[in-house]
Design an enzyme around this catalytic site. Structure first.
Site, short mmCIF file in Angstrom:
data_model
loop_
_atom_site.label_atom_id
_atom_site.label_comp_id
_atom_site.label_asym_id
_atom_site.label_seq_id
_atom_site.Cartn_x
_atom_site.Cartn_y
_atom_site.Cartn_z
N SER A 247 0.86 -1.18 0.00
CA SER A 247 0.00 0.00 0.00
C SER A 247 0.90 1.23 0.00
O SER A 247 2.13 1.11 0.02
CB SER A 247 -0.89 0.01 1.24
OG SER A 247 -0.10 0.31 2.37
N LYS A 248 0.26 2.38 0.01
CA LYS A 248 1.02 3.64 -0.06
C LYS A 248 2.02 3.77 1.09
O LYS A 248 3.01 4.48 0.98
CB LYS A 248 0.06 4.82 -0.05
CG LYS A 248 -0.53 5.05 -1.42
CD LYS A 248 -1.24 6.39 -1.48
CE LYS A 248 -1.94 6.53 -2.81
NZ LYS A 248 -3.19 7.26 -2.71
N ARG A 249 1.71 3.09 2.21
CA ARG A 249 2.63 3.13 3.35
C ARG A 249 4.03 2.66 2.95
O ARG A 249 5.02 3.03 3.56
CB ARG A 249 2.13 2.18 4.45
CG ARG A 249 1.15 2.75 5.42
CD ARG A 249 0.84 1.73 6.50
NE ARG A 249 0.34 0.47 5.92
CZ ARG A 249 0.95 -0.69 6.06
NH1 ARG A 249 2.06 -0.80 6.74
NH2 ARG A 249 0.43 -1.77 5.52
N HIS A 250 4.08 1.79 1.97
CA HIS A 250 5.36 1.23 1.56
C HIS A 250 6.10 2.11 0.56
O HIS A 250 7.14 1.72 0.05
CB HIS A 250 5.15 -0.16 0.94
CG HIS A 250 4.59 -1.16 1.90
ND1 HIS A 250 3.27 -1.56 1.90
CD2 HIS A 250 5.18 -1.84 2.91
CE1 HIS A 250 3.08 -2.44 2.86
NE2 HIS A 250 4.22 -2.63 3.48
N GLY A 251 5.57 3.28 0.26
CA GLY A 251 6.21 4.15 -0.73
C GLY A 251 5.38 4.18 -1.99
O GLY A 251 4.19 3.86 -1.97
#
Ligand code: GLU
Length: 482
Positions: A247-251
């Site tokens: 997800s966006k949390r991972h970049g």
């Protein structure tokens, strides 16, 4: 099963956001399969959810796929344009007795769901509308009562041989009589997908394994419509390094972001190809033709794939070194121009020199930005000295200055300014002083580029040319005197 000689596959994104790397991976695998086995690769934009679909997202999908070079055959199919066929197929299911009208209102269903929950039972539609006498159904329809169309899930089990997971079985008793048409007459996802896949004569449905639970329902729809079944292949999910769904949390998870970072599409494709597939052995770096050549169903993996951005960067470095210079040049030039290192005209004028420079710099670069950063000293009048490089290689300013002066004197005597002569001259200097080569090369590297990383010192001197090299050393000596 469809016995087509030419496999037909499709990528069917919903245009509700950007093109996700997971979507691009699915597109790539479908494309690879089509290329490998002489099939067709189609694109269907699943825009039936009008409230969430946007033109901007559709454009991002086209752009991402074009950038990656995943060209589709035939025109784009827009699912929303096929509403009439979806409805006709649902009507066919009503007429052949595979589906029935359900008049239960959402409020009634909620109430029954709550009751089931309070008894700690899983809620399942009790088929009460399926038991209505035909006259009653006709009366309600004539009276304009709203209804949905539900598919009557048959008894037994639904199973298929998945290309990735082998045999998958679902007991039908666990599947509710699912809605295929909403009360406003619009189709539910499974109905639209099956109707379209039949019409497009798709023979292999390859998609993320988050769709596995839809597949038994879709198989039942194919059967009820009397259509041959495609082969299903469910690709593993993509996780971040922490093992959680990407997800966006991972970049960055949008293909467009990677495009704008200056990544090479070939590297991105190579990286995506390994998310759920392995060519076998330790093989990792592949060009697109090699990927097609090596692609096999046996290499598809069941377990979740891990998205490691560092690996992507490394892979990009490998591809930077590998692609023809003529292909690299147009990708780097806009970045060189934007960084104001040179104008396009200047680069055209010195094309041979410029291509040699790129060839030199790409070896130690992972991204186009790395190349641009290293290119600065070859174009600019003034350079900045990286403090880390200074601290490491000009530790003792007096000593560094003396060495640079000796180096300059030695270099100034080299008449032909070629690698061999430059090397001979600097080797002679180190021998004469009884010091290791690095003692001379490292301070010189900082003087010439301001950086610790650079190509081989002699190639660099040749590339910079005599005048600029000597001028840089003079400037370094003055900088050290301050
Ligand atoms: N539109 C669906 C999605 O984006 C894909 C449907 C399918 O591949 O069958 O997840």
């Amino acid at each position: 099963m469809i016995n087509a000689t030419k496999p037909r596959l499709r990528f069917a994104p919903s245009p509700t956001g950007y093109l996700h790397v997971g979507g691009a991976r699915t597109a790539l695998f479908n494309w690879l399969y089509a290329k490998k086995f002489g099939g067709e690769f189609l694109l269907r934009i699943e825009d039936t959810d009008k409230s969430r679909s946007t033109d901007e997202s559709t454009r991002a999908i086209f752009e991402g796929m074009e950038w990656l070079g995943l060209h589709w055959d035939d025109g784009v199919v827009y699912q929303g344009a096929n509403l009439a066929r979806h409805q006709a197929d649902a009507r066919r299911l009503l007429e052949n007795g595979s589906a029935y009208r359900c008049f239960c209102t959402p409020a009634e269903l909620d109430e029954r769901r709550r009751e089931a929950e309070s008894r700690k039972e899983a809620f399942k539609y009790d088929r009460r509308c399926d038991r209505l006498p035909p006259e009653e159904v006709a009366r309600r329809v004539a009276a304009g009562m709203p209804f949905v169309v539900r598919f009557r899930v048959p008894e037994g089990t639904t199973a298929w041989d998945d290309l990735v997971h082998d045999r998958i079985e679902f007991p039908n008793k666990d599947i509710d009589d699912f809605v295929i048409l909403r009360s406003d007459g619009t189709p539910i996802y499974n109905m639209a997908v099956v109707s379209d896949d039949i019409a497009m004569e798709i023979s292999i449905v390859m998609r993320g394994d988050d769709h596995i639970s839809n597949t038994p329902k879709q198989i039942q729809l194919y059967r009820a419509l009397g259509a041959p079944l495609p082969t299903f292949a469910h690709l593993p999910m993509i996780h971040g390094l922490d093992g959680k769904k990407l997800s966006k949390r991972h970049g960055a998870t949008a293909v467009g972001d990677y495009q704008h970072y200056g990544l090479l599409p070939g590297a991105m494709l190579n990286f995506l190809a390994l998310l759920g597939w392995s060519p076998g052995g330790d093989r990792e770096i592949m060009t697109v033709p090699e990927m097609i050549e090596l692609f096999s169903v046996e290499g598809l993996q069941k377990k979740a794939a891990i998205f490691d951005p560092k690996k992507l960067e490394w892979m990009n470095g490998q591809h930077l070194s590998m692609i023809p210079l003529e292909e690299l040049e147009p990708r780097v030039t806009p970045a060189i121009v934007t960084a104001r290192l040179a104008t396009e005209e200047e680069l055209v004028e010195r094309r041979d020199w410029y291509l040699r420079l790129l060839d030199l710099l790409r070896v130690r670069s992972r991204t186009i930005d790395d190349i641009v950063r290293q290119a600065g000293p070859y174009f600019l009048e003034e350079i900045e000295y990286d403090p880390a490089a200074v601290a490491k290689n000009w530790k003792d300013p007096a000593e560094a200055s003396a060495l640079l002066q000796a180096t300059r004197d030695a270099l100034a005597k080299v008449s032909d300014w070629k690698t061999e002569s430059l090397e001979a001259s600097l080797r002679a200097l180190t021998e004469q002083r009884g010091i290791a080569a690095g003692k001379v090369f490292q301070p010189l590297r900082v003087a010439l580029t301001g950086l610790t990383v650079s190509p081989g010192i002699f190639e660099m001197l040749v590339q910079m040319g005599r005048d600029l090299s000597l001028k840089r050393i003079d400037k370094a000596i003055s900088a050290l005197a301050v």
